[in-house]
Design a protein around this motif. Structure first.
Motif, short mmCIF file in Angstrom:
data_model
loop_
_atom_site.label_atom_id
_atom_site.label_comp_id
_atom_site.label_asym_id
_atom_site.label_seq_id
_atom_site.Cartn_x
_atom_site.Cartn_y
_atom_site.Cartn_z
N LYS A 214 9.64 -6.82 4.54
CA LYS A 214 8.40 -6.30 5.11
C LYS A 214 7.19 -6.93 4.43
N ALA A 215 7.30 -7.14 3.12
CA ALA A 215 6.19 -7.74 2.37
C ALA A 215 5.97 -9.18 2.81
N ALA A 216 7.05 -9.92 3.08
CA ALA A 216 6.92 -11.30 3.54
C ALA A 216 6.19 -11.35 4.88
N THR A 217 6.55 -10.45 5.78
CA THR A 217 5.88 -10.38 7.09
C THR A 217 4.42 -10.01 6.93
N ALA A 218 4.16 -9.02 6.05
CA ALA A 218 2.78 -8.59 5.82
C ALA A 218 1.94 -9.72 5.24
N ALA A 219 2.52 -10.47 4.29
CA ALA A 219 1.80 -11.60 3.69
C ALA A 219 1.52 -12.68 4.72
N GLN A 220 2.49 -12.95 5.59
CA GLN A 220 2.29 -13.96 6.64
C GLN A 220 1.18 -13.52 7.59
N ASN A 221 1.18 -12.24 7.94
CA ASN A 221 0.13 -11.72 8.81
C ASN A 221 -1.24 -11.83 8.15
N LEU A 222 -1.27 -11.61 6.84
CA LEU A 222 -2.54 -11.69 6.12
C LEU A 222 -3.11 -13.10 6.13
N VAL A 223 -2.28 -14.09 5.80
CA VAL A 223 -2.80 -15.46 5.73
C VAL A 223 -3.08 -16.02 7.13
N THR A 224 -2.41 -15.47 8.16
CA THR A 224 -2.71 -15.88 9.53
C THR A 224 -4.07 -15.33 9.95
N ALA A 225 -4.31 -14.07 9.59
CA ALA A 225 -5.59 -13.44 9.94
C ALA A 225 -6.74 -13.93 9.07
N GLN A 226 -6.43 -14.32 7.84
CA GLN A 226 -7.47 -14.75 6.89
C GLN A 226 -7.08 -16.12 6.31
N PRO A 227 -7.15 -17.18 7.10
CA PRO A 227 -6.64 -18.48 6.66
C PRO A 227 -7.44 -19.12 5.51
N GLY A 228 -8.65 -18.66 5.28
CA GLY A 228 -9.47 -19.30 4.25
C GLY A 228 -9.46 -18.59 2.91
N LEU A 229 -8.52 -17.70 2.68
CA LEU A 229 -8.51 -16.94 1.42
C LEU A 229 -8.31 -17.87 0.22
N ASP A 230 -9.01 -17.56 -0.85
CA ASP A 230 -8.79 -18.32 -2.10
C ASP A 230 -7.56 -17.81 -2.84
N PHE A 231 -7.33 -16.51 -2.79
CA PHE A 231 -6.14 -15.99 -3.45
C PHE A 231 -5.69 -14.68 -2.82
N ILE A 232 -4.42 -14.37 -3.06
CA ILE A 232 -3.83 -13.08 -2.68
C ILE A 232 -3.41 -12.38 -3.95
N TYR A 233 -3.74 -11.11 -4.04
CA TYR A 233 -3.28 -10.28 -5.16
C TYR A 233 -2.11 -9.44 -4.66
N THR A 234 -0.97 -9.53 -5.34
CA THR A 234 0.23 -8.79 -4.96
C THR A 234 0.55 -7.77 -6.04
N THR A 235 0.93 -6.56 -5.63
CA THR A 235 0.99 -5.45 -6.57
C THR A 235 2.39 -5.11 -7.09
N GLY A 236 3.41 -5.85 -6.66
CA GLY A 236 4.76 -5.58 -7.14
C GLY A 236 5.70 -6.69 -6.71
#
Length: 325
Positions: A214-236
């Motif tokens: 689920k986290a992999a899908t969520a991360a993929q959705n995040l970078v698809t929706a926000q392609p210009g992000l400098d970083f992602i913070y992951t909590t676990g």
């Protein structure tokens, strides 16, 4: 008295003495050692039978915690049983109730829901069972001791590391978290508070529910929706592993997260992972069992046993390769 009378008197005396000895042997004083498989006691030591309720058995973080607890139980002469809640808070409560019914003397709780688990923990303590919490801190006074990281403080430490490295001001970021995890919410809130105050630009959070797929899908959705992000913070761990699988090594977006695995170390090597907050779950498991053994033996609870974090980067990752082959 005739010779026959004297013999009869001696025989009667012998029967009386034997009877008295038998009665004395049958009456327990309450101080005798009580044998128990794996948890046998000796004079002056309380019976050490421990039930451990674990969040899941898939994340390396939790399996390492289990390994530490198992080794410590073996060394301490405690009997240890681990129940897998499989990310289900209602099952975790049932597991605790089952441990109470089975007659454990100590309980280790790795809580999914720190508030939802409290009634079951209170019921256990009302039965005289000693309780130690690992990783997720429960309400003050609800357990004997908490073993683990100050998650709120550690989230702020991760943010400060980025600020000190010049990786915060003007940078945009999103979060892959686990909304069903109280401690991961703490890690997110304290991180965001510090990093935002330093000029970072928050976009959105997505939840992987502490499940890697689920986290992999969520991360993929995040970078698809926000392609210009400098970083992602992951909590676990599941969120970090999921983000690594979703982001290529040559992507602009980098990962700052929690918990090493083999995949995450590969991410550090490739450059997709900048830094990881690493706990010491094995030591947490060891310390929890040792603390219960000590409390059951009559020692005062320590209340809090701090297991410090390490921020792992390319510069200091090498010693961890042997842990995650």
């Amino acid at each position: 008295m005739t010779k026959t009378s004297r013999l009869r008197s001696r025989a009667a005396l012998g029967v009386a003495v034997a009877t008295a000895l038998a009665v004395t042997s049958a009456c327990s004083t309450g101080n005798e050692p009580t044998p128990s498989a794996g948890g046998a006691t000796s004079a002056g030591n309380a019976k050490c039978v421990v039930g451990m309720t674990q969040i899941n058995q898939t994340a390396a973080f939790f399996t390492q915690m289990n390994e530490g607890a198992q080794q410590a139980a073996k060394d301490a002469g405690c009997e240890l049983t681990i129940a897998n809640a499989n990310n289900d808070s209602s099952k975790q409560n049932s597991d605790i109730e089952n441990f109470v019914t089975q007659g454990v003397t100590g309980l280790i709780v790795v809580a999914i829901d720190v508030n939802g688990v409290l009634p079951a923990v209170k019921a256990a303590r009302d039965k005289g069972i000693k309780v130690v919490a690992i990783d997720a801190k429960l309400e003050d006074g609800s357990v004997e001791t908490f073993v683990g990281v100050d998650n709120e403080k550690a989230g702020a430490q991760a943010a400060q590391w980025m600020i000190d490295k010049g990786l915060a001001s003007g940078k945009s970021y999103g979060v892959v978290d686990a909304k069903n995890s109280f401690i991961q919410n703490q890690r997110e809130d304290s991180f965001r508070k510090a990093i935002d105050a330093a000029g970072a630009k928050y976009t959105q959070s997505v939840s992987g529910d502490n499940v890697q797929e689920k986290a992999a899908t969520a991360a993929q959705n995040l970078v698809t929706a926000q392609p210009g992000l400098d970083f992602i913070y992951t909590t676990g761990e599941p969120a970090t592993v999921g983000a690594v699988s979703a982001i290529g090594a040559d992507a602009k977006t980098k990962i700052i997260g929690w918990d090493l695995t083999k995949e995450v170390i590969s991410g550090i090597d490739s450059g997709s992972v900048t830094a990881v907050v690493q706990q010491d779950p094995k030591t947490e498991g060891v310390e929890a069992v040792k603390e219960l053994k000590s409390i059951l033996g009559g020692a005062a609870p320590k209340g809090f046993i701090d297991v410090p974090i390490t921020i792992v980067t390319k510069e200091n990752v090498e010693p961890y390769r042997a842990i995650f082959p």
